[in-house]
Design an enzyme around this catalytic site. Structure first.
Site, PDB file in Angstrom:
ATOM      1  N   GLY A 116      -6.833  15.864  -7.352  1.00  0.00           N
ATOM      2  CA  GLY A 116      -7.352  15.486  -6.038  1.00  0.00           C
ATOM      3  C   GLY A 116      -6.421  14.534  -5.317  1.00  0.00           C
ATOM      4  N   GLY A 156      -6.306   9.429  -4.235  1.00  0.00           N
ATOM      5  CA  GLY A 156      -5.458  10.237  -5.101  1.00  0.00           C
ATOM      6  C   GLY A 156      -4.014  10.277  -4.637  1.00  0.00           C
ATOM      7  N   TYR A 194     -24.816  12.119  -7.164  1.00  0.00           N
ATOM      8  CA  TYR A 194     -23.538  11.398  -7.222  1.00  0.00           C
ATOM      9  C   TYR A 194     -23.601  10.281  -8.264  1.00  0.00           C
ATOM     10  CZ  TYR A 194     -19.426   8.758  -5.827  1.00  0.00           C
ATOM     11  OH  TYR A 194     -18.212   8.107  -5.838  1.00  0.00           O
TER      12      TYR A 194
END
Length: 288
Positions: A17, A23, A169
């Site tokens: 990512g 990232g 999440y």
């Protein structure tokens, strides 16, 4: 500017990512320290643009395109990484996302759990032998302080009964930490370490595909107070590269320092169960 003799010179780092946000900043930072970075992203154009930035700064970079919501893509990515990279000293499991409504992947799994937990679980297991061969090596997983609000709902891991973006999440981020601790226990007799971290509140495009009401209404006002991606990447870079962490394993870092995670995250019985369930869901079975 790349340091040919930098602290990470001669080491290969995989960052998932890495086409934007934390990232990309992590990859840029580690490349600047001399590492050869392999970045992954699901969009070839964005991955190419990120690689261009790293090269322009003098870094060494390889690009791999894969959509990590698909287990077939995770497996293909692992094969390509193993074919192209003779050594892997660091794996940074950075990929992650937030979806306010329930999405199902090509494998029939809830997307948040699939991308945030199962993808790094599977990729790490597929690369583990190469990491061991390359040791001392590190597995660094980007979690979140949201883990403190998470619960592993073993009876409804896929949120089929009722879905909440924040609950899904939080569960996935707790799973990241429990996976890390269990991995560290399993790697105790090896030269591979496993640590997780909270990057802080960072201003990125996180959740933009399917934002919650809070993300649409509140986050714009919070952005001036949030970290820039390069600040958010500081802890990831530290845990991936700090010489004094070479033998440090099974910890949760915030602001580059080890911190306690939630009480649930230390439940070894639940962590072992999560590992078994995850291995079944990704088709590793007893091999993991």
């Amino acid at each position: 500017m790349n340091q040919a003799g930098g602290p990470m010179a001669g080491r290969t780092v995989v960052v998932t990512g890495a086409t934007g946000g934390i990232g990309k900043a992590t990859a840029l930072g580690l490349a600047a320290m001399g590492a050869r970075v392999a970045i992954t992203g699901r969009d070839a154009a964005r991955a190419g643009a990120a690689a261009g930035e790293i090269r322009a700064a003098g870094g060494q970079v390889d690009v791999f395109v894969a959509d990590l919501s698909s287990q077939a893509e995770v497996r293909r990515l692992a094969e390509e990484l193993l074919r192209e990279l003779p050594r892997i000293e660091v794996l940074v499991n950075n990929v992650g996302g937030y979806w306010d409504t329930r999405h199902v992947t090509a494998d029939g799994l809830e997307r948040t759990f699939a991308v945030n937990h199962l993808a790094p679980f599977l990729l790490t297991n597929l690369l583990l032998e190469r990491l061991k061969q390359s040791g001392p090596a590190r597995v660094v997983t980007v979690a979140s302080n949201a883990q403190s609000m998470g619960r592993i709902e073993f009876d409804d891991l896929q949120d089929e009964r009722s879905y909440s973006g924040s609950r899904a999440y939080n569960q996935s981020k707790l799973a990241n930490v429990m996976f890390t601790y269990e991995l560290a226990r399993r790697l105790r007799s090896t030269s591979v370490t496993a640590n997780a971290l909270h990057p802080g509140m960072v201003s990125t495009a996180f959740g933009a595909e399917d934002p919650s009401v809070i993300q649409r209404l509140v986050v714009p006002f919070m952005r001036p107070f949030m970290k820039a991606p390069d600040q958010g990447a500081v802890t990831s870079i530290h845990v991936a590269s700090a010489p004094d962490l070479e033998r440090v394993s099974g910890l949760f870092f915030t602001k580059s320092k080890p911190m306690s995670s939630s009480a649930q995250s230390y439940d070894e019985t639940a962590a072992a169960r999560l590992w078994r369930v995850s291995a079944d869901l990704v088709g590793l079975g007893a091999a993991a």
